[in-house]
Design an enzyme around this catalytic site. Structure first.
Site, PDB file in Angstrom:
ATOM      1  N   GLY A   1      39.478  37.842  40.823  1.00 41.51           N
ATOM      2  CA  GLY A   1      39.876  36.467  41.119  1.00 41.51           C
ATOM      3  C   GLY A   1      38.758  35.486  40.820  1.00 41.51           C
ATOM      4  N   GLY A   2      38.023  35.115  41.866  1.00 34.38           N
ATOM      5  CA  GLY A   2      36.964  34.104  41.764  1.00 34.38           C
ATOM      6  C   GLY A   2      36.048  34.288  40.560  1.00 34.38           C
TER       7      GLY A   2
ATOM      8  N   GLU B   1      45.065  45.455  46.477  1.00 33.79           N
ATOM      9  CA  GLU B   1      44.213  44.334  46.885  1.00 33.79           C
ATOM     10  C   GLU B   1      44.284  44.172  48.404  1.00 33.79           C
ATOM     11  OE1 GLU B   1      43.390  41.384  43.528  1.00 33.79           O
ATOM     12  OE2 GLU B   1      45.177  40.687  44.551  1.00 33.79           O
TER      13      GLU B   1
ATOM     14  N   GLY C   1      38.452  37.204  48.250  1.00 35.33           N
ATOM     15  CA  GLY C   1      37.639  36.004  48.416  1.00 35.33           C
ATOM     16  C   GLY C   1      36.691  36.036  49.605  1.00 35.33           C
TER      17      GLY C   1
ATOM     18  N   HIS D   1      51.386  38.862  44.866  1.00 36.64           N
ATOM     19  CA  HIS D   1      50.018  38.543  45.314  1.00 36.64           C
ATOM     20  C   HIS D   1      50.046  38.100  46.779  1.00 36.64           C
ATOM     21  CE1 HIS D   1      46.079  36.736  45.654  1.00 36.64           C
ATOM     22  NE2 HIS D   1      45.740  37.407  44.551  1.00 36.64           N
TER      23      HIS D   1
END
Ligand code: PEP
Length: 252
Positions: free
Chosen positions: A234-235, A169, A175, A100
């Site tokens: 994610g978020g 990604e 984000g 990541h």
């Protein structure tokens, strides 16, 4: 919409406590109820502190649990603050995110990620291997160069391709609420697929996800790319409602 299996993988990052099991519970209920309507695989990657408790509590065929990183060393060792793949596997993890950008930005190299992948594969964990270019690399036209290097320097021919899910990604998208243009993304996914096929047998079918600011409104954009096998979220995965809405809206 094809009937191909799609992955929806949540990355909780450094969020969540024991009470957050309610999120898993709601996602599990949704997954069970929609099992006949949507051909999907849901995986939630939680902090190490929660994996044991959650895996004992969750009795489900409809979602799986994972973690987000490990130390590369295969057995016990003098590595303060670290846990290895074997410990995580025994604590209940089935999947593990490796490479990541949050960890790459802390100095994790492609070579180190390769060691982690090896060690996680030895434990029979399923890998979610993240790759992606930074904004600077994108601006200087180095996207393909970066992706090729990340793949070639971390993936070996002898690895079991069916135990690795690739997640594209772009770092500049994580984000930030920014997502790639669809035409651009199509080309990148194709490129990643062809790079993986160069390493493995021609008839191998690598699974490739997109991750970066996926939410319940922009998910529809991505359903026009049949080559994408799913999403790393994610978020939005820290809320059961947002996560479930993403899945529902994808199939709308
Ligand atoms: C991530 O951190 O893997 C990610 C995709 O984050 P977000 O969805 O918040 O951009």
């Amino acid at each position: 919409m094809t009937n191909k299996l799609r992955y929806f993988i949540g990355n909780w990052k450094m969020f969540g406590d024991f009470g957050s099991f309610r999120i898993i519970h709601r996602i599990n209920q949704f997954s069970y109820k929609s099992r006949k309507r949507f051909k999907k695989k849901i995986i939630i990657c939680v902090p190490n502190t929660l994996i044991h408790f959650f895996s004992k509590k969750l009795k489900s065929r409809f979602i799986s649990l994972g973690v987000q990183n490990c130390h590369h060393h295969q057995s016990y060792g003098p590595f303060t603050g670290s846990v290895n793949a074997s410990m995580l596997k025994r604590a209940g993890a089935e999947f593990i995110i490796l490479g990541h950008s949050d960890n790459r930005s802390e100095g994790e190299t492609n070579q180190l990620i390769k060691k982690k992948i090896k060690s996680a594969l030895n434990e029979k964990l399923n890998i979610i291997f993240c790759i992606g270019e930074t904004f600077k690399e994108k601006k200087s036209g180095k996207t393909f160069f970066t992706l090729r290097k990340q793949i070639r320097n971390s993936i070996e021919k002898k690895f079991k391709i069916n135990k690795i899910i690739f997640a594209y990604e772009p770092v500049w998208s994580i984000g930030t609420n920014k997502v790639p243009k669809i035409d651009e993304l199509k080309k990148i996914i194709k490129f990643i697929k062809s790079e993986i096929k160069k390493i493995f047998k021609k008839d191998s079918y690598p699974k490739i996800l997109y991750g970066g600011s996926v939410n319940d409104s922009n998910i529809r954009l991505f359903s026009s790319i049949p080559d994408i096998d799913g999403f790393l979220i994610g978020g939005a995965s820290q809320s059961s409602k947002k996560f479930i809405d993403i899945v529902k809206n994808y199939y709308k």
